[in-house]
Design an enzyme around this catalytic site. Sequence first.
Site, mmCIF file in Angstrom:
data_model
loop_
_atom_site.group_PDB
_atom_site.id
_atom_site.type_symbol
_atom_site.label_atom_id
_atom_site.label_comp_id
_atom_site.label_asym_id
_atom_site.label_seq_id
_atom_site.Cartn_x
_atom_site.Cartn_y
_atom_site.Cartn_z
ATOM 1 N N LYS A 24 0.840 -1.216 0.000
ATOM 2 C CA LYS A 24 0.000 0.000 0.000
ATOM 3 C C LYS A 24 0.867 1.254 0.000
ATOM 4 O O LYS A 24 0.661 2.159 -0.795
ATOM 5 C CB LYS A 24 -0.899 0.003 1.247
ATOM 6 C CG LYS A 24 -1.558 1.341 1.527
ATOM 7 C CD LYS A 24 -2.473 1.317 2.727
ATOM 8 C CE LYS A 24 -1.843 1.725 4.024
ATOM 9 N NZ LYS A 24 -1.602 3.161 4.213
ATOM 10 N N ASN A 25 1.852 1.285 0.894
ATOM 11 C CA ASN A 25 2.624 2.522 1.060
ATOM 12 C C ASN A 25 3.617 2.766 -0.062
ATOM 13 O O ASN A 25 4.184 3.859 -0.157
ATOM 14 C CB ASN A 25 3.335 2.530 2.419
ATOM 15 C CG ASN A 25 2.358 2.782 3.554
ATOM 16 O OD1 ASN A 25 1.188 3.087 3.311
ATOM 17 N ND2 ASN A 25 2.820 2.648 4.786
ATOM 18 N N ARG A 94 -4.368 10.290 4.163
ATOM 19 C CA ARG A 94 -3.174 11.076 4.462
ATOM 20 C C ARG A 94 -2.303 11.232 3.200
ATOM 21 O O ARG A 94 -1.726 12.273 2.942
ATOM 22 C CB ARG A 94 -2.380 10.350 5.561
ATOM 23 C CG ARG A 94 -0.957 10.771 5.741
ATOM 24 C CD ARG A 94 -0.810 12.052 6.512
ATOM 25 N NE ARG A 94 0.587 12.450 6.637
ATOM 26 C CZ ARG A 94 0.989 13.579 7.172
ATOM 27 N NH1 ARG A 94 0.118 14.431 7.647
ATOM 28 N NH2 ARG A 94 2.260 13.876 7.242
ATOM 29 N N CYS A 118 -5.156 8.250 9.282
ATOM 30 C CA CYS A 118 -5.260 7.696 10.635
ATOM 31 C C CYS A 118 -4.998 8.733 11.704
ATOM 32 O O CYS A 118 -4.103 9.571 11.567
ATOM 33 C CB CYS A 118 -4.232 6.578 10.808
ATOM 34 S SG CYS A 118 -4.778 4.994 10.228
ATOM 35 N N ARG A 123 0.008 15.115 12.597
ATOM 36 C CA ARG A 123 0.777 14.751 11.404
ATOM 37 C C ARG A 123 0.949 15.991 10.532
ATOM 38 O O ARG A 123 0.302 16.144 9.497
ATOM 39 C CB ARG A 123 0.088 13.598 10.665
ATOM 40 C CG ARG A 123 0.002 12.359 11.525
ATOM 41 C CD ARG A 123 -0.679 11.209 10.817
ATOM 42 N NE ARG A 123 0.191 10.503 9.908
ATOM 43 C CZ ARG A 123 -0.171 9.404 9.264
ATOM 44 N NH1 ARG A 123 -1.363 8.887 9.441
ATOM 45 N NH2 ARG A 123 0.676 8.801 8.444
ATOM 46 N N PRO A 124 1.830 16.895 10.968
ATOM 47 C CA PRO A 124 2.001 18.143 10.221
ATOM 48 C C PRO A 124 2.735 17.922 8.898
ATOM 49 O O PRO A 124 3.280 16.846 8.658
ATOM 50 C CB PRO A 124 2.835 18.998 11.171
ATOM 51 C CG PRO A 124 3.578 18.034 12.020
ATOM 52 C CD PRO A 124 2.785 16.768 12.074
ATOM 53 N N ASP A 126 5.075 20.304 7.957
ATOM 54 C CA ASP A 126 6.082 21.374 8.011
ATOM 55 C C ASP A 126 7.385 21.015 7.293
ATOM 56 O O ASP A 126 8.017 21.871 6.675
ATOM 57 C CB ASP A 126 6.353 21.784 9.466
ATOM 58 C CG ASP A 126 6.791 20.608 10.318
ATOM 59 O OD1 ASP A 126 6.160 19.545 10.227
ATOM 60 O OD2 ASP A 126 7.773 20.744 11.066
ATOM 61 N N ASP A 307 4.509 0.990 12.020
ATOM 62 C CA ASP A 307 3.271 0.359 11.532
ATOM 63 C C ASP A 307 3.123 -1.089 12.009
ATOM 64 O O ASP A 307 2.107 -1.731 11.730
ATOM 65 C CB ASP A 307 3.222 0.407 9.992
ATOM 66 C CG ASP A 307 2.913 1.814 9.493
ATOM 67 O OD1 ASP A 307 2.608 2.691 10.323
ATOM 68 O OD2 ASP A 307 2.983 2.029 8.266
ATOM 69 N N ARG A 398 -8.728 0.006 4.615
ATOM 70 C CA ARG A 398 -7.816 0.985 4.023
ATOM 71 C C ARG A 398 -6.456 0.361 3.716
ATOM 72 O O ARG A 398 -5.717 0.875 2.863
ATOM 73 C CB ARG A 398 -7.625 2.175 4.962
ATOM 74 C CG ARG A 398 -8.913 2.945 5.213
ATOM 75 C CD ARG A 398 -8.667 4.233 5.971
ATOM 76 N NE ARG A 398 -7.343 4.716 5.666
ATOM 77 C CZ ARG A 398 -6.424 5.061 6.566
ATOM 78 N NH1 ARG A 398 -6.706 4.996 7.845
ATOM 79 N NH2 ARG A 398 -5.241 5.470 6.199
HETATM 80 C C1 UD1 Z 1 4.354 7.022 6.065
HETATM 81 C C2 UD1 Z 1 3.434 5.827 5.961
HETATM 82 C C3 UD1 Z 1 2.926 5.429 7.336
HETATM 83 C C4 UD1 Z 1 4.109 5.192 8.287
HETATM 84 C C5 UD1 Z 1 5.047 6.390 8.284
HETATM 85 C C6 UD1 Z 1 6.302 6.161 9.099
HETATM 86 C C7 UD1 Z 1 2.452 6.113 3.769
HETATM 87 C C8 UD1 Z 1 1.246 6.397 2.955
HETATM 88 N N1 UD1 Z 1 2.320 6.156 5.088
HETATM 89 O O1 UD1 Z 1 3.564 8.091 6.592
HETATM 90 O O2 UD1 Z 1 2.156 4.238 7.211
HETATM 91 O O3 UD1 Z 1 3.617 5.004 9.589
HETATM 92 O O4 UD1 Z 1 5.452 6.706 6.929
HETATM 93 O O5 UD1 Z 1 6.993 5.056 8.623
HETATM 94 O O6 UD1 Z 1 3.494 5.809 3.247
HETATM 95 N N2 UD1 Z 1 6.362 14.702 10.547
HETATM 96 C C9 UD1 Z 1 6.467 16.031 10.888
HETATM 97 N N3 UD1 Z 1 6.432 16.941 9.875
HETATM 98 C C10 UD1 Z 1 6.314 16.604 8.569
HETATM 99 C C11 UD1 Z 1 6.219 15.238 8.230
HETATM 100 C C12 UD1 Z 1 6.252 14.300 9.242
HETATM 101 O O7 UD1 Z 1 6.558 16.375 12.059
HETATM 102 O O8 UD1 Z 1 6.290 17.499 7.707
HETATM 103 C C13 UD1 Z 1 6.352 13.679 11.628
HETATM 104 C C14 UD1 Z 1 5.021 12.932 11.675
HETATM 105 O O9 UD1 Z 1 4.058 13.651 12.410
HETATM 106 C C15 UD1 Z 1 5.423 11.636 12.321
HETATM 107 C C16 UD1 Z 1 6.836 11.395 11.772
HETATM 108 O O10 UD1 Z 1 7.291 12.687 11.323
HETATM 109 O O11 UD1 Z 1 5.458 11.773 13.710
HETATM 110 C C17 UD1 Z 1 6.914 10.407 10.621
HETATM 111 O O12 UD1 Z 1 6.107 10.854 9.567
HETATM 112 P P1 UD1 Z 1 6.378 10.483 8.042
HETATM 113 O O13 UD1 Z 1 7.641 9.697 7.917
HETATM 114 O O14 UD1 Z 1 6.253 11.722 7.232
HETATM 115 O O15 UD1 Z 1 5.153 9.532 7.747
HETATM 116 P P2 UD1 Z 1 4.100 9.600 6.567
HETATM 117 O O16 UD1 Z 1 4.799 9.852 5.278
HETATM 118 O O17 UD1 Z 1 2.947 10.446 6.960
#
Ligand code: UD1
Length: 417
Positions: A24-25, A94, A118, A123-124, A126, A307, A398
């Site tokens: 999926k990811n 997301r 989820c 989940r910002p 930034d 995950d 999902r």
């Molecule tokens: C992806 C996966 C999700 C997995 C995660 C971590 C997909 C569709 N989803 O989510 O299943 O749990 O990787 O392996 O691939 N963060 C910030 N600012 C940002 C971006 C992220 O603070 O701009 C924080 C997030 O809140 C979180 C952490 O960084 O605490 C990891 O997030 P990220 O690696 O970006 O995960 P996703 O890409 O959302």
Amino acid sequence: MRSEQVIINGGVPLKGKISIQGSKNASLPILASTALFEGEVVLHNVPDLVDIRAMLSILEYLGARYTFEKGCVRLDCKGIQNKEVPEEYTNRLRASSLLLGPLLGRYKECQVGMPGGCKIGVRPLDIHFSGFKKLGALVDGVESGLVHIRAQDLKGEFTLDMPSVGATENLIMAAVFGTERVVLRNYAKEPEVMDLIHFLQSGGAKISFEEDHGDLVIEGVKTLHGTTYQVQPDRIEAGTYCCAALATKGDVTLAGVNPKSLSSLLEKLRTMGGGVDTGDDWIRVYYRGDFIGTTVKTAVYPGFPTDLQPQIGVLMTQAKSASHLTEDVFDHRFRYIDELLRLNGEAKVEGRTAYIEPSHLSGCRVEGYDLRGTASMIMAGLCSSGVTHVSGLRHLYRGYEAFIEKLQHLGADIAYL
Ligand code: UD1
């Protein structure tokens, strides 16, 4: 309407062999990136999931045409227009934020609604935004739920504050058509990010690694040509069945999986005393007698995947000694522990760590509140004595294809309600 609830008669060891779905990811960013392609793209091994359908419907709204049959997606993105993608589409998942990169890369401007997904912590975006800005884009911020970004050209170097998976993917996709090179540092190295890179390379993108300096280098090309690509196996789905096999004292073989992508989990299962055999593309996990507790801390790849945190949390209740489980990636991923307590689980959460004791789980009514939490509640039901009702299956759809059916195939006494 798909069922929202299952009933489980626990205590049956899972036994047999199943095939693992496509990731999926990996599929989600790959699908989003098809907006960059001129020709037809054919993707094999795409799982048929609610999130995948949601991403396809956004691409269709933008003007793409597609068919999706038996794991094969054929997409023609020639007709894509740079329309605003409203929140009613993007709040379904997301991963809708992954459209920012390709639309910006192709049209130099994008307007995309804020993502859903989820509820496992704040989940910002930034890091995505500071990356776009550092490479020369104007990020107008969020107005009426829409993010507006403009950039004539992306160039330069950016070091991510932390190796965010989504931010790495977005920045790569935004940079494929640049006129100068873009260098990313401290980028995410998850296998799903690598799959996106390999897919883009198969369409002509110039992306390379300078590992000595820890750099990822994207050199712009003019267009991406049509391609055919096989999506990698879903390591999180596979890991879920590995945990379930040991937790139910069973013996399960998974086919069509890459054991290397799961080495952090498989090492833990071996340390706990579980049986683990692997081949090039299969994994067998089996019960070898009483197993012990362990310490797990989630981390970015190649660390233990967040995950799989709820699933190993449930497995820990079946160990003969205490375990410590620390969540270091998301802020709010222990909600399932409250449900575990209802099942007579012995656990407590302090800050980022859950302390989990050997427990005799006993069936009752529980709910899943997010994708992996729901899978872990079903796992808990399989390990409980008596009858467990699990609701919240909409989250499960999902991310898992035929989860209940695969468990039935492995002998579980489980049925939709
Ligand atoms: C992806 C996966 C999700 C997995 C995660 C971590 C997909 C569709 N989803 O989510 O299943 O749990 O990787 O392996 O691939 N963060 C910030 N600012 C940002 C971006 C992220 O603070 O701009 C924080 C997030 O809140 C979180 C952490 O960084 O605490 C990891 O997030 P990220 O690696 O970006 O995960 P996703 O890409 O959302």
